[in-house]
Design a protein around this motif. Structure first.
Motif, PDB file in Angstrom:
ATOM      1  N   TYR A 183      -8.814  84.237 -35.836  1.00 15.25           N
ATOM      2  CA  TYR A 183      -9.350  84.951 -36.996  1.00 15.25           C
ATOM      3  C   TYR A 183     -10.597  84.284 -37.555  1.00 15.25           C
ATOM      4  O   TYR A 183     -11.553  84.965 -37.960  1.00 15.25           O
ATOM      5  CB  TYR A 183      -8.285  85.047 -38.095  1.00 15.25           C
ATOM      6  CG  TYR A 183      -8.847  85.583 -39.397  1.00 15.25           C
ATOM      7  CD1 TYR A 183      -8.927  86.947 -39.633  1.00 15.25           C
ATOM      8  CD2 TYR A 183      -9.333  84.716 -40.385  1.00 15.25           C
ATOM      9  CE1 TYR A 183      -9.469  87.441 -40.806  1.00 15.25           C
ATOM     10  CE2 TYR A 183      -9.876  85.197 -41.559  1.00 15.25           C
ATOM     11  CZ  TYR A 183      -9.949  86.570 -41.764  1.00 15.25           C
ATOM     12  OH  TYR A 183     -10.503  87.042 -42.933  1.00 15.25           O
TER      13      TYR A 183
ATOM     14  N   GLN B 204      -2.236  89.498 -37.963  1.00 17.24           N
ATOM     15  CA  GLN B 204      -2.982  88.355 -37.434  1.00 17.24           C
ATOM     16  C   GLN B 204      -2.049  87.257 -36.934  1.00 17.24           C
ATOM     17  O   GLN B 204      -2.367  86.541 -35.980  1.00 17.24           O
ATOM     18  CB  GLN B 204      -3.981  87.798 -38.453  1.00 17.24           C
ATOM     19  CG  GLN B 204      -3.429  86.886 -39.513  1.00 17.24           C
ATOM     20  CD  GLN B 204      -3.047  87.661 -40.760  1.00 17.24           C
ATOM     21  OE1 GLN B 204      -3.271  88.875 -40.829  1.00 17.24           O
ATOM     22  NE2 GLN B 204      -2.491  86.991 -41.752  1.00 17.24           N
TER      23      GLN B 204
ATOM     24  N   ALA C 109      -5.542  93.552 -36.623  1.00 20.68           N
ATOM     25  CA  ALA C 109      -5.806  92.521 -35.621  1.00 20.68           C
ATOM     26  C   ALA C 109      -4.917  92.757 -34.410  1.00 20.68           C
ATOM     27  O   ALA C 109      -3.753  93.119 -34.551  1.00 20.68           O
ATOM     28  CB  ALA C 109      -5.542  91.127 -36.194  1.00 20.68           C
TER      29      ALA C 109
ATOM     30  N   SER D 222     -10.561  91.744 -34.013  1.00 17.63           N
ATOM     31  CA  SER D 222     -10.513  92.215 -35.402  1.00 17.63           C
ATOM     32  C   SER D 222     -11.131  93.604 -35.470  1.00 17.63           C
ATOM     33  O   SER D 222     -12.145  93.871 -34.815  1.00 17.63           O
ATOM     34  CB  SER D 222     -11.292  91.251 -36.303  1.00 17.63           C
ATOM     35  OG  SER D 222     -11.354  91.745 -37.634  1.00 17.63           O
TER      36      SER D 222
END
Length: 280
Positions: A252, A177, A219, A198
């Motif tokens: 995120y 991420q 991710a 995601s």
């Protein structure tokens, strides 16, 4: 093209009974031009009602609450998805002037503006500008993501999912991420719309059909150059049929697999597993 089954299990164990729990899960893969969901269900134990809706970003959200005392909560998302490999950039991709035009700026403002986790330091923006020099936007996007990735080591535990991209940049360490957030911020800094993705990554490209392996929540990112192009900066390659998309957003925080609140003890044990099986 591949047909993949994904079983994502999240289990909480509490030190004493929780009296109420309110949650939303983003665990159902998307249906789009690259993916077809053959089947998908989210089950919750203790058994309770569930409902679903699509959020602002188009992600399927399952909502549920448990209103009886419980010391264990388990959420299982079981999906079967047909996935096609992403295509490379087309020859009709727009140039820099078109990317900076009013129609594009009006269409993608959310994917051009920095956010709390995608804002990048000045030296990252300078690096992106230098790398992009002389390249078309599509070529520049890949080169920028590679340049940023090359300056980070993959080290779990240094950051959290909500850490600013600048934290990973300063330490030179992070996970998927962080690399997605940094890549997104760098792309946006030169005027290329970019968004966070995601989902899941099948870890074994040569896995036999019918063999279940330990998969990964993962991710990556997508940039827009006339169409959305999916790229995995962590693995330095374009997303393929081993990437299963669950949600897309600015960062995120728009696509967490699970979030909620509960009434009860302040600590809990969390266990998360992802199992992936190629079916064809």
């Amino acid at each position: 093209m591949s047909l993949v089954r994904v079983v994502h299990t999240t289990a909480f164990t509490y030190g004493s009974p929780v009296t109420a729990s309110y949650n939303e899960a983003r665990m159902r893969p998307v249906d789009d031009g690259r993916q077809t969901v053959r089947s998908a269900r989210v089950t919750v134990s203790p058994h309770t009602w569930t409902d679903s809706y699509r959020d602002y970003w188009g992600t399927a959200v399952t909502i549920f609450e448990v209103l009886k005392p419980h010391e264990h909560l388990e959420i299982v998302a079981d999906s079967t998805v047909e996935v096609s490999a992403a295509a490379p950039d087309g020859a009709d991709a727009p140039g820099w002037e078109e990317l900076g035009s009013a129609p594009v700026l009006d269409a993608y403002p959310a994917f051009l503006a920095p956010t709390s986790t995608t804002a990048v330091p000045d030296d990252v923006a300078a690096l992106a500008l230098d790398v992009a020099s002389g390249l078309a936007p599509g070529e520049a996007a890949e080169a920028i993501c590679r340049a940023v990735r090359d300056r980070l080591d993959y080290v779990p535990g240094v950051t959290t999912v909500h850490s600013p991209a600048s934290d990973a940049w300063r330490s030179g360490q992070g996970v998927c991420q962080d690399m997605a957030h940094l890549g997104i911020g760098a792309l946006r800094s030169v005027g290329i719309p970019a968004r966070y993705v995601s989902g899941y990554l099948h870890p074994q490209a040569d896995a036999e059909v019918g063999v279940t392996v330990v998969g990964e929540s993962h991710a990556w990112l997508e940039w827009w150059v006339g169409r959305w192009v999916a790229y995995d900066p962590t693995n330095r390659r374009f997303a393929g049929d081993d990437h299963v998309v669950v949600g897309r957003g600015r960062q995120y925080g728009d696509v967490p697999p699970l979030k909620g609140v509960y009434a009860g003890p302040g600590a809990s044990d969390l266990e998360v597993t992802v199992e992936m099986t190629r079916l064809a």
